[in-house]
Design an enzyme around this catalytic site. Structure first.
Site, PDB file in Angstrom:
ATOM      1  N   THR A   1       0.881  -1.165   0.182  1.00 18.88           N
ATOM      2  CA  THR A   1      -0.060   0.159  -0.032  1.00 18.88           C
ATOM      3  C   THR A   1       0.863   1.279  -0.158  1.00 18.88           C
ATOM      4  O   THR A   1       2.133   1.281   0.154  1.00 18.88           O
ATOM      5  CB  THR A   1      -0.948   0.171   1.098  1.00 18.88           C
ATOM      6  N   ASP A   2       0.084   2.306  -0.499  1.00 15.54           N
ATOM      7  CA  ASP A   2       0.738   3.673  -0.165  1.00 15.54           C
ATOM      8  C   ASP A   2       0.520   4.147   0.956  1.00 15.54           C
ATOM      9  O   ASP A   2      -0.263   3.665   2.190  1.00 15.54           O
ATOM     10  CB  ASP A   2       0.070   4.681  -1.454  1.00 15.54           C
ATOM     11  N   TYR A   3       0.986   5.453   1.565  1.00 18.35           N
ATOM     12  CA  TYR A   3       0.754   6.012   2.839  1.00 18.35           C
ATOM     13  C   TYR A   3      -1.014   6.145   3.115  1.00 18.35           C
ATOM     14  O   TYR A   3      -1.004   6.175   4.339  1.00 18.35           O
ATOM     15  CB  TYR A   3       1.284   7.476   2.815  1.00 18.35           C
TER      16      TYR A   3
END
Length: 134
Positions: A13-15
């Protein structure tokens, strides 16, 4: 049809906790390699025969985002050789929803040359993959 079950982990995932687009491509490859293994041929054994299957095209439609913690089924099928290409069609399913769909085309290569016919030692495995896709 071959099904690979995955869980979206933090490294996917991203942030914001949304699955990164490149993780979908990694899962597509994992599904293809595992399907070959389930059909009786590990990818390492195929490359030991001097045959590789590189991706020559990829199309991916994202319908809904996947998030950290989601359990996903990647359903993949290989409908059969079309010319020199081996298409794979995949769907990413989370719950009851199809969240992404992909089509990937591969070719068989030996010594840098695209193979027009499947080598005899691979034919049964490829036939089995196609049968499982019906």
């Amino acid at each position: 049809m071959y099904t690979l079950t995955k869980r979206v982990l933090p490294q996917h995932t991203d942030y914001a906790g949304v699955m990164w687009h490149g993780a979908y491509v990694q899962w597509l490859e994992e599904a293809r390699v595992e399907a070959l293994q389930a059909a009786g041929l590990g990818y390492a054994a195929m490359t030991a025969m001097g045959v590789d299957m590189p991706v020559v095209s990829l199309h991916l439609d994202y319908r809904q985002p996947l998030r950290h913690g989601d359990e996903v089924c990647v359903e993949s099928r290989c409908p059969g050789q079309q010319g020199v290409r081996w298409p794979w069609i995949s769907r990413f399913i989370c719950g009851d929803a199809v969240v992404a769909e992909a089509s990937v085309n591969l070719v068989m290569v030996r010594e840098g040359r695209v193979l027009r016919r499947v080598p005899a030692q691979l034919q049964e495995v490829m036939d089995q993959l196609v049968r499982q896709s019906l």
